[in-house]
Design a protein around this motif. Structure first.
Motif, PDB file in Angstrom:
ATOM      1  N   LEU A  65     -40.037   9.018 -32.239  1.00  0.00           N
ATOM      2  CA  LEU A  65     -39.992   8.257 -33.486  1.00  0.00           C
ATOM      3  C   LEU A  65     -39.292   9.034 -34.597  1.00  0.00           C
ATOM      4  N   THR A  66     -39.363  10.358 -34.556  1.00  0.00           N
ATOM      5  CA  THR A  66     -38.838  11.174 -35.653  1.00  0.00           C
ATOM      6  C   THR A  66     -37.630  12.019 -35.264  1.00  0.00           C
ATOM      7  N   ALA A 107     -37.143   4.431 -28.281  1.00  0.00           N
ATOM      8  CA  ALA A 107     -37.449   5.101 -29.551  1.00  0.00           C
ATOM      9  C   ALA A 107     -36.529   6.298 -29.781  1.00  0.00           C
ATOM     10  N   SER A 110     -33.244   4.945 -31.045  1.00  0.00           N
ATOM     11  CA  SER A 110     -33.327   4.154 -32.271  1.00  0.00           C
ATOM     12  C   SER A 110     -33.240   5.088 -33.468  1.00  0.00           C
ATOM     13  N   ASN A 112     -34.253   7.271 -36.546  1.00  0.00           N
ATOM     14  CA  ASN A 112     -35.483   8.026 -36.794  1.00  0.00           C
ATOM     15  C   ASN A 112     -36.294   7.376 -37.912  1.00  0.00           C
ATOM     16  N   ILE A 113     -37.600   7.583 -37.849  1.00  0.00           N
ATOM     17  CA  ILE A 113     -38.501   7.058 -38.867  1.00  0.00           C
ATOM     18  C   ILE A 113     -39.016   8.229 -39.694  1.00  0.00           C
ATOM     19  N   TYR A 126     -46.451   0.380 -32.363  1.00  0.00           N
ATOM     20  CA  TYR A 126     -46.483   1.816 -32.086  1.00  0.00           C
ATOM     21  C   TYR A 126     -47.566   2.194 -31.074  1.00  0.00           C
TER      22      TYR A 126
END
Length: 163
Positions: A65-66, A107, A110, A112-113, A126
């Motif tokens: 995610l990051t 993820a 994709s 980053n969050i 999530y």
């Protein structure tokens, strides 16, 4: 025939029948214990592999995610655990694990969050392990039911009711 011979033959026959009964009971008890132990080991192995997959997938999903996937070798332990699942788990559980792996890869590729600046709108998106965990629980319950069906408890010992 002499009464002594009849007595001796009756004693020998009784001893033989008692020995056979003892051998049979020992064999049945050992068989029951072996099967119970084997089923318990299978369940413990499943629980261990399920937990291993959950730990690794959780770590990788949080990382995905990051971060972008900078080293594909990060995925190797999870792929190895997925292989163990294919060996020991049901097809339904493996399908759910494959979906988790796909979500982790999506993820990684994709954007980053940044959790400090972005608000999470839909938390269910999530929770990638929910279906996998439900499949694991179903499989473990089915395993426990199979154990009970294959290994019914031995009948209670007859006791002397004239105590």
């Amino acid at each position: 025939m002499n009464d002594a011979y009849i007595s001796a033959l009756a004693a020998l026959a009784g001893s033989g029948i008692g020995a056979l009964a003892s051998i049979g009971a020992t064999w049945l008890t050992q068989r029951y214990q072996d099967r119970s132990q084997r089923l318990a080991q299978n369940r413990a192995r499943l629980e261990q592999v399920f937990g291993e997959f959950i730990d690794q997938a959780s770590r990788l999903f949080a990382d995905a995610l990051t971060h972008q996937l900078d080293a594909p070798s990060k995925l190797v332990p999870l792929y190895a655990t997925l292989g163990k699942l294919r060996l020991h788990a049901s097809n339904a559980t493996v399908v759910c694990a494959d979906r988790v792996m796909s979500r982790i890869l999506e993820a990684y590729y994709s954007p980053n969050i940044n959790f400090e600046t972005q608000r999470i709108e839909n938390a269910e998106n999530y929770d990638v392990l929910r279906a996998f965990i439900a499949a694991c629980q179903t499989e473990l319950k089915r395993h426990a039911l199979r154990k009970r069906a294959q290994n019914p408890p031995p009948p209670p010992m007859a006791t002397d009711s004239a105590s």
